[in-house]
Design an enzyme around this catalytic site. Structure first.
Site, PDB file in Angstrom:
ATOM      1  N   CYS A  61     -11.063  26.427  -2.470  1.00 16.74           N
ATOM      2  CA  CYS A  61     -10.177  25.430  -3.094  1.00 16.74           C
ATOM      3  C   CYS A  61      -9.245  24.704  -2.133  1.00 16.74           C
ATOM      4  CB  CYS A  61      -9.372  26.101  -4.204  1.00 16.74           C
ATOM      5  SG  CYS A  61     -10.419  26.574  -5.579  1.00 16.74           S
ATOM      6  N   LYS A  94     -10.735  22.176   0.452  1.00 13.24           N
ATOM      7  CA  LYS A  94     -11.422  21.072  -0.237  1.00 13.24           C
ATOM      8  C   LYS A  94     -10.437  20.212  -1.031  1.00 13.24           C
ATOM      9  CE  LYS A  94     -13.515  22.655  -4.306  1.00 13.24           C
ATOM     10  NZ  LYS A  94     -12.803  22.050  -5.399  1.00 13.24           N
ATOM     11  N   LEU A 149      -6.693  29.679 -11.228  1.00 17.80           N
ATOM     12  CA  LEU A 149      -7.004  31.091 -10.985  1.00 17.80           C
ATOM     13  C   LEU A 149      -7.116  31.392  -9.500  1.00 17.80           C
ATOM     14  CD1 LEU A 149      -9.868  31.409 -13.605  1.00 17.80           C
ATOM     15  CD2 LEU A 149      -7.412  31.726 -13.928  1.00 17.80           C
ATOM     16  N   ARG A 194     -16.374  31.500   1.394  1.00 21.57           N
ATOM     17  CA  ARG A 194     -16.378  30.049   1.544  1.00 21.57           C
ATOM     18  C   ARG A 194     -15.125  29.608   2.327  1.00 21.57           C
ATOM     19  NH1 ARG A 194     -17.579  28.131  -4.563  1.00 21.57           N
ATOM     20  NH2 ARG A 194     -16.425  30.026  -5.018  1.00 21.57           N
ATOM     21  N   LEU A 236       4.361  32.388   1.425  1.00 19.25           N
ATOM     22  CA  LEU A 236       5.082  32.228   2.691  1.00 19.25           C
ATOM     23  C   LEU A 236       4.638  33.297   3.683  1.00 19.25           C
ATOM     24  CD1 LEU A 236       8.745  31.327   1.588  1.00 19.25           C
ATOM     25  CD2 LEU A 236       7.062  29.826   2.660  1.00 19.25           C
ATOM     26  N   LYS A 279      -3.199  19.514 -10.842  1.00 18.06           N
ATOM     27  CA  LYS A 279      -4.017  20.509 -10.145  1.00 18.06           C
ATOM     28  C   LYS A 279      -4.052  20.249  -8.633  1.00 18.06           C
ATOM     29  CE  LYS A 279      -6.835  23.551  -8.876  1.00 18.06           C
ATOM     30  NZ  LYS A 279      -8.009  24.223  -9.246  1.00 18.06           N
TER      31      LYS A 279
HETATM   32  C1  UDX Z   1     -14.832  26.157  -9.627  1.00 18.88           C
HETATM   33  C2  UDX Z   1     -14.551  24.733 -10.047  1.00 18.88           C
HETATM   34  O1  UDX Z   1     -15.477  24.288 -10.909  1.00 18.88           O
HETATM   35  C3  UDX Z   1     -14.250  23.883  -8.891  1.00 18.88           C
HETATM   36  O2  UDX Z   1     -14.085  22.549  -9.249  1.00 18.88           O
HETATM   37  C4  UDX Z   1     -12.968  24.444  -8.412  1.00 18.88           C
HETATM   38  O3  UDX Z   1     -12.359  23.638  -7.467  1.00 18.88           O
HETATM   39  C5  UDX Z   1     -13.233  25.826  -7.868  1.00 18.88           C
HETATM   40  O4  UDX Z   1     -13.718  26.622  -8.862  1.00 18.88           O
HETATM   41  P1  UDX Z   1     -16.658  27.780  -8.852  1.00 18.88           P
HETATM   42  O5  UDX Z   1     -16.552  28.484 -10.156  1.00 18.88           O
HETATM   43  O6  UDX Z   1     -16.113  28.409  -7.642  1.00 18.88           O
HETATM   44  O7  UDX Z   1     -16.006  26.329  -8.991  1.00 18.88           O
HETATM   45  O8  UDX Z   1     -18.131  27.262  -8.596  1.00 18.88           O
HETATM   46  P2  UDX Z   1     -19.462  28.064  -8.370  1.00 18.88           P
HETATM   47  O9  UDX Z   1     -19.176  29.484  -8.107  1.00 18.88           O
HETATM   48  O10 UDX Z   1     -20.261  27.226  -7.432  1.00 18.88           O
HETATM   49  O11 UDX Z   1     -20.144  28.025  -9.828  1.00 18.88           O
HETATM   50  C6  UDX Z   1     -20.669  26.897 -10.446  1.00 18.88           C
HETATM   51  C7  UDX Z   1     -21.788  27.361 -11.393  1.00 18.88           C
HETATM   52  O12 UDX Z   1     -22.294  26.247 -12.121  1.00 18.88           O
HETATM   53  C8  UDX Z   1     -22.976  28.001 -10.694  1.00 18.88           C
HETATM   54  O13 UDX Z   1     -23.258  29.247 -11.277  1.00 18.88           O
HETATM   55  C9  UDX Z   1     -24.119  27.015 -10.916  1.00 18.88           C
HETATM   56  O14 UDX Z   1     -25.375  27.649 -11.018  1.00 18.88           O
HETATM   57  C10 UDX Z   1     -23.693  26.349 -12.205  1.00 18.88           C
HETATM   58  N1  UDX Z   1     -24.250  25.006 -12.424  1.00 18.88           N
HETATM   59  C11 UDX Z   1     -24.152  24.051 -11.465  1.00 18.88           C
HETATM   60  C12 UDX Z   1     -24.841  24.686 -13.646  1.00 18.88           C
HETATM   61  O15 UDX Z   1     -24.935  25.528 -14.535  1.00 18.88           O
HETATM   62  N2  UDX Z   1     -25.314  23.426 -13.849  1.00 18.88           N
HETATM   63  C13 UDX Z   1     -25.260  22.462 -12.884  1.00 18.88           C
HETATM   64  O16 UDX Z   1     -25.728  21.343 -13.112  1.00 18.88           O
HETATM   65  C14 UDX Z   1     -24.664  22.794 -11.660  1.00 18.88           C
HETATM   66  C1  UDX Z   2      -6.201  28.968  -5.044  1.00 13.13           C
HETATM   67  C2  UDX Z   2      -4.958  28.740  -5.928  1.00 13.13           C
HETATM   68  O1  UDX Z   2      -3.957  29.708  -5.630  1.00 13.13           O
HETATM   69  C3  UDX Z   2      -5.337  28.772  -7.393  1.00 13.13           C
HETATM   70  O2  UDX Z   2      -4.207  28.478  -8.202  1.00 13.13           O
HETATM   71  C4  UDX Z   2      -6.401  27.696  -7.567  1.00 13.13           C
HETATM   72  O3  UDX Z   2      -6.693  27.421  -8.847  1.00 13.13           O
HETATM   73  C5  UDX Z   2      -7.617  28.042  -6.753  1.00 13.13           C
HETATM   74  O4  UDX Z   2      -7.213  28.042  -5.377  1.00 13.13           O
HETATM   75  P1  UDX Z   2      -7.608  31.053  -4.205  1.00 13.13           P
HETATM   76  O5  UDX Z   2      -8.292  30.061  -3.325  1.00 13.13           O
HETATM   77  O6  UDX Z   2      -8.418  31.998  -4.997  1.00 13.13           O
HETATM   78  O7  UDX Z   2      -6.646  30.314  -5.235  1.00 13.13           O
HETATM   79  O8  UDX Z   2      -6.655  31.958  -3.262  1.00 13.13           O
HETATM   80  P2  UDX Z   2      -5.137  31.950  -2.801  1.00 13.13           P
HETATM   81  O9  UDX Z   2      -4.555  33.259  -3.156  1.00 13.13           O
HETATM   82  O10 UDX Z   2      -4.415  30.755  -3.251  1.00 13.13           O
HETATM   83  O11 UDX Z   2      -5.285  31.915  -1.201  1.00 13.13           O
HETATM   84  C6  UDX Z   2      -5.834  30.779  -0.526  1.00 13.13           C
HETATM   85  C7  UDX Z   2      -5.809  30.989   0.968  1.00 13.13           C
HETATM   86  O12 UDX Z   2      -4.486  30.966   1.475  1.00 13.13           O
HETATM   87  C8  UDX Z   2      -6.402  32.341   1.432  1.00 13.13           C
HETATM   88  O13 UDX Z   2      -7.159  32.127   2.600  1.00 13.13           O
HETATM   89  C9  UDX Z   2      -5.187  33.169   1.753  1.00 13.13           C
HETATM   90  O14 UDX Z   2      -5.441  34.166   2.710  1.00 13.13           O
HETATM   91  C10 UDX Z   2      -4.240  32.113   2.282  1.00 13.13           C
HETATM   92  N1  UDX Z   2      -2.805  32.460   2.154  1.00 13.13           N
HETATM   93  C11 UDX Z   2      -2.264  32.633   0.915  1.00 13.13           C
HETATM   94  C12 UDX Z   2      -2.009  32.562   3.283  1.00 13.13           C
HETATM   95  O15 UDX Z   2      -2.488  32.398   4.407  1.00 13.13           O
HETATM   96  N2  UDX Z   2      -0.673  32.841   3.125  1.00 13.13           N
HETATM   97  C13 UDX Z   2      -0.092  33.006   1.900  1.00 13.13           C
HETATM   98  O16 UDX Z   2       1.115  33.260   1.831  1.00 13.13           O
HETATM   99  C14 UDX Z   2      -0.921  32.911   0.749  1.00 13.13           C
END
Ligand code: UDX
Ligand code: UDX
Length: 430
Positions: free
Chosen positions: A258, A261, A151, A326, A248, A202
């Site tokens: 994402c 990391k 996503l 982030r 691009l 992934k």
């Molecule tokens: C997700 C994925 O899980 C991560 O691996 C991926 O690379 C990016 O997207 P994200 O949904 O962004 O992470 O994480 P975050 O917004 O930090 O939400 C995690 C949630 O889990 C938080 O609401 C936190 O409170 C909850 N949590 C965490 C639990 O319910 N139990 C725990 O033990 C730890």
């Molecule tokens: C990404 C992946 O696209 C998604 O599939 C995965 O599961 C989670 O990580 P996200 O981090 O939400 O999604 O955003 P994304 O639209 O991929 O953009 C990532 C970063 O790249 C942003 O900082 C964006 O500004 C930058 N970006 C993206 C560019 O600089 N140029 C581009 O052409 C596209």
């Protein structure tokens, strides 16, 4: 189907709402009581277009509920999706403490056979290790499945409904078929494979997309040196169906929760396997340098000190349509501008409250509209690709007549800016 989603962050909350909207009975679990209270009262802890409405709709039709209690969440569930965060650890690899915390809680509270699916991004081999860990704590049968998420923040509901593919990894064919049933109606390919391949798909996908961005950012530098236009080059490249037009867009670099990391985690995991991943090392280096490349354009005009200068800055989020900061390169650039002595007027449609927490108030003015940032400013920087920054009216741009715009996202039309008597610097365009 009866589903439990553990972790109601970006991935889990969207996942719960969409699974419920597909007609499943879904219960979302989070160990943060404030988050659950907030969601139940109709307020979303994150900004994601359409999410508030989708959650409300499915709570009202009885398909979706939330709880703080993991035992309650998993008691009826046939499939459990683990969606807790896997942040970057100090050494750069993925920190799996939340995954194991949740795995232990599931093991200790499971009273009937379950399918346990990890949706969080985890290094290759993790599902198998988590399986052994759970097995060591319970005698109840369970299947392990890996269902990575793809996503993009800002369009995650649409991404889930119109996915290019679903990846389901498991060594248990029955569980694999059962989880597939959830996604069959999407009419997009379902990649059925083993646990390790699913995990690697992934990391490889995100790392490849990040590579595409770093590649075009280096091409942009060649464009600056040669007089070519990177948007034309990217367009020409993207028409080749083997390359494709997406990801691009030259920029100040990729950020977010994402890409930085996941690229680092794949690099580190490769090292652990004894393999040095040369390309990823370069991708990370290029991305780290890209913000300095942008900053140097500013320095080439103003020198090494911005004392006494007021900068108009548009954008704080790591990308458009999100409040997420982030690993936002926009935030890093603003920090660097402040270090050079500048005062910054800033606006972002959604990310201001989150940004204020990390940037503080010293030498930063958080303004209420994109227009207000122009007040008394010496130059403009565009740092996030929000669509609404594209159509700033000339009335405001003209406040910068004989001054400079530095567009880190190639959003504005260079010819239009030039006609207004403003100097325009972007990434890889004349
Ligand atoms: C997700 C994925 O899980 C991560 O691996 C991926 O690379 C990016 O997207 P994200 O949904 O962004 O992470 O994480 P975050 O917004 O930090 O939400 C995690 C949630 O889990 C938080 O609401 C936190 O409170 C909850 N949590 C965490 C639990 O319910 N139990 C725990 O033990 C730890
Ligand atoms: C990404 C992946 O696209 C998604 O599939 C995965 O599961 C989670 O990580 P996200 O981090 O939400 O999604 O955003 P994304 O639209 O991929 O953009 C990532 C970063 O790249 C942003 O900082 C964006 O500004 C930058 N970006 C993206 C560019 O600089 N140029 C581009 O052409 C596209």
């Amino acid at each position: 189907m009866k589903i439990c989603v553990i972790g109601t962050g970006y991935v889990g909350l969207v996942g719960s709402a969409v699974f419920a909207d597909w007609g499943n009975q879904v219960i979302g679990v989070d160990n943060n009581p404030d988050k659950i209270k907030m969601i139940e009262s109709g307020n979303m802890p994150i900004f994601e277009p359409g999410l508030k409405e989708l959650v409300a709709k499915n709570i009202n039709n009885g398909n979706l509920k939330f709880t703080n209690s993991l035992p309650e969440g998993i008691s009826e569930a046939e499939i459990i999706f683990i969606c807790v965060g896997t942040p970057m650890s100090d050494g750069g690899s993925a920190d799996l403490k939340y995954i194991y915390q949740v795995a232990e809680e599931i093991a200790l509270n499971m009273e009937s056979p379950k399918i346990i699916s990890i949706k969080s991004t985890v290094p290759v081999g993790t599902n198998r290790k988590v399986r052994e860990f759970i097995k060591s704590k319970t005698s109840i049968e369970f299947a392990s499945v890996s269902v990575p998420e793809f996503l993009r923040e800002g369009s995650s509901i649409e991404d889930m409904n119109k996915t290019d593919r679903t990846v389901i990894g498991s060594n248990d064919s029955e569980a694999l078929e059962k989880v597939s049933q959830l996604f069959n109606h999407l009419n997009s390919p379902i990649v059925k494979c083993d646990l390790e391949s699913a995990e690697l798909i992934k990391y490889a996908s995100n790392s490849f997309l990040a590579t595409k961005i770093s590649f075009i950012n280096e091409i942009a530098q060649i464009c600056d040196l040669s007089g070519a236009d990177v948007t034309k080059v990217a367009y020409g490249m993207g028409l080749d169906s083997r390359i494709g037009p997406k990801f691009l867009n030259a920029s100040i670099g990729y950020g977010g929760s994402c890409f930085p990391k996941d690229v680092l985690a794949l690099y580190k995991a490769s090292e652990d396997f004894g393999y040095h991943f040369n390309i990823l090392e370069s991708v990370m280096k290029t991305n780290k340098n890209q913000k300095y490349y942008f900053l140097n354009k500013i320095k080439s005009i103003y020198g090494n000190s911005l004392e006494g200068k007021k900068v108009a800055a548009l954008g704080l989020a790591f990308k458009n349509d999100t409040d997420d900061i982030r690993e936002s390169v926009a935030i890093e650039v603003i920090k660097l501008l402040k270090e050079l002595g500048a005062e910054v007027n800033v606006f972002d449609p959604e990310a201001m409250p989150n940004s204020q927490k990390v940037l503080g108030d010293e030498n930063i003015n958080y303004l209420n509209s994109k227009e207000e940032v122009f007040n008394d400013s010496d130059f403009l920087v565009i740092l996030t690709e929000w669509k609404e920054f594209k159509d700033i009216s000339n009335e405001y741009l003209l406040k910068l007549r004989d001054r400079n715009i530095f567009d880190g996202r190639n959003l504005l039309e260079s010819s239009k800016i030039k006609e207004l008597g403003i100097n325009y610097y972007s990434i890889g365009r004349k």
